[in-house]
Scaffold this motif. Sequence first.
Motif, PDB file in Angstrom:
ATOM      1  N   CYS A  54       0.841  -1.204   0.000  1.00 51.79           N
ATOM      2  CA  CYS A  54       0.000   0.000   0.000  1.00 51.79           C
ATOM      3  C   CYS A  54       0.876   1.255   0.000  1.00 51.79           C
ATOM      4  CB  CYS A  54      -0.918  -0.027   1.220  1.00 51.79           C
ATOM      5  SG  CYS A  54      -2.170   1.250   1.219  1.00 51.79           S
ATOM      6  N   GLU A  55       1.915   1.240   0.805  1.00 53.81           N
ATOM      7  CA  GLU A  55       2.825   2.386   0.858  1.00 53.81           C
ATOM      8  C   GLU A  55       3.570   2.553  -0.464  1.00 53.81           C
ATOM      9  OE1 GLU A  55       4.472   5.791   2.287  1.00 53.81           O
ATOM     10  OE2 GLU A  55       2.816   4.637   3.110  1.00 53.81           O
ATOM     11  N   SER A  70       2.280  12.171  -9.570  1.00 57.02           N
ATOM     12  CA  SER A  70       1.637  13.478  -9.429  1.00 57.02           C
ATOM     13  C   SER A  70       2.666  14.602  -9.480  1.00 57.02           C
ATOM     14  CB  SER A  70       0.866  13.550  -8.110  1.00 57.02           C
ATOM     15  OG  SER A  70      -0.160  12.586  -8.076  1.00 57.02           O
ATOM     16  N   ARG A 119       1.144   4.216  -2.824  1.00 58.53           N
ATOM     17  CA  ARG A 119       0.968   5.622  -2.443  1.00 58.53           C
ATOM     18  C   ARG A 119       2.163   6.471  -2.883  1.00 58.53           C
ATOM     19  NH1 ARG A 119      -1.035   3.995   3.211  1.00 58.53           N
ATOM     20  NH2 ARG A 119      -3.276   3.921   2.908  1.00 58.53           N
ATOM     21  N   ARG A 120       3.363   5.983  -2.610  1.00 60.85           N
ATOM     22  CA  ARG A 120       4.573   6.733  -2.975  1.00 60.85           C
ATOM     23  C   ARG A 120       4.687   6.907  -4.487  1.00 60.85           C
ATOM     24  NH1 ARG A 120       8.250   7.662   1.130  1.00 60.85           N
ATOM     25  NH2 ARG A 120       7.861   6.503   3.042  1.00 60.85           N
ATOM     26  N   SER A 137      -3.720   2.023  -8.753  1.00 62.46           N
ATOM     27  CA  SER A 137      -4.060   0.605  -8.606  1.00 62.46           C
ATOM     28  C   SER A 137      -5.009   0.150  -9.703  1.00 62.46           C
ATOM     29  CB  SER A 137      -4.696   0.348  -7.238  1.00 62.46           C
ATOM     30  OG  SER A 137      -3.791   0.659  -6.213  1.00 62.46           O
ATOM     31  N   SER A 182      -4.251   9.512  -7.580  1.00 61.74           N
ATOM     32  CA  SER A 182      -4.424   8.871  -6.281  1.00 61.74           C
ATOM     33  C   SER A 182      -3.892   7.434  -6.316  1.00 61.74           C
ATOM     34  CB  SER A 182      -5.909   8.844  -5.895  1.00 61.74           C
ATOM     35  OG  SER A 182      -6.619   7.922  -6.721  1.00 61.74           O
ATOM     36  N   ALA A 183      -3.659   6.884  -5.143  1.00 61.28           N
ATOM     37  CA  ALA A 183      -3.232   5.487  -5.041  1.00 61.28           C
ATOM     38  C   ALA A 183      -4.292   4.566  -5.643  1.00 61.28           C
ATOM     39  CB  ALA A 183      -2.965   5.132  -3.580  1.00 61.28           C
ATOM     40  N   SER A 184      -5.554   4.896  -5.453  1.00 59.50           N
ATOM     41  CA  SER A 184      -6.625   4.083  -6.030  1.00 59.50           C
ATOM     42  C   SER A 184      -6.608   4.133  -7.549  1.00 59.50           C
ATOM     43  CB  SER A 184      -7.999   4.557  -5.529  1.00 59.50           C
ATOM     44  OG  SER A 184      -8.128   4.300  -4.155  1.00 59.50           O
ATOM     45  N   ALA A 239       2.189   6.939  -6.627  1.00 57.53           N
ATOM     46  CA  ALA A 239       1.147   7.884  -7.044  1.00 57.53           C
ATOM     47  C   ALA A 239       1.599   9.321  -6.768  1.00 57.53           C
ATOM     48  CB  ALA A 239      -0.162   7.582  -6.326  1.00 57.53           C
ATOM     49  N   ILE A 240       2.226   9.541  -5.623  1.00 60.42           N
ATOM     50  CA  ILE A 240       2.740  10.874  -5.290  1.00 60.42           C
ATOM     51  C   ILE A 240       3.820  11.285  -6.281  1.00 60.42           C
ATOM     52  CG2 ILE A 240       4.109  12.161  -3.584  1.00 60.42           C
ATOM     53  CD1 ILE A 240       2.519  10.523  -1.425  1.00 60.42           C
TER      54      ILE A 240
END
Length: 83
Positions: free
Chosen positions: A23-24, A34, A27-28, A47, A42-44, A30-31
């Motif tokens: 998950c991390e 961005s 998230r990283r 995914s 977003s992470a979603s 996606a950031i």
Amino acid sequence: MSESSSVKVPRPASSLYVGPERCEQVRRCAIEISYHTGENVSASQLSQYLIDKYLEDAKAELINQLKKGGDSMAVILGNANEE
């Protein structure tokens, strides 16, 4: 898949467990996407993109690996100690 198949198809769910480390990672990434693009990702969304783009290839690869024998899903995923 035939109706007589013994494989049970689970009910659709709105969430999947991927574990805190994965998950991390998502998230990283996606950031970072961005940051580099100026587009809020977003992470979603990342995914969903990964599933849409790579799921069929992953399915074929896993079928081949598991049919060859030797490794279980836990070993392939790197969490053999959780079995």
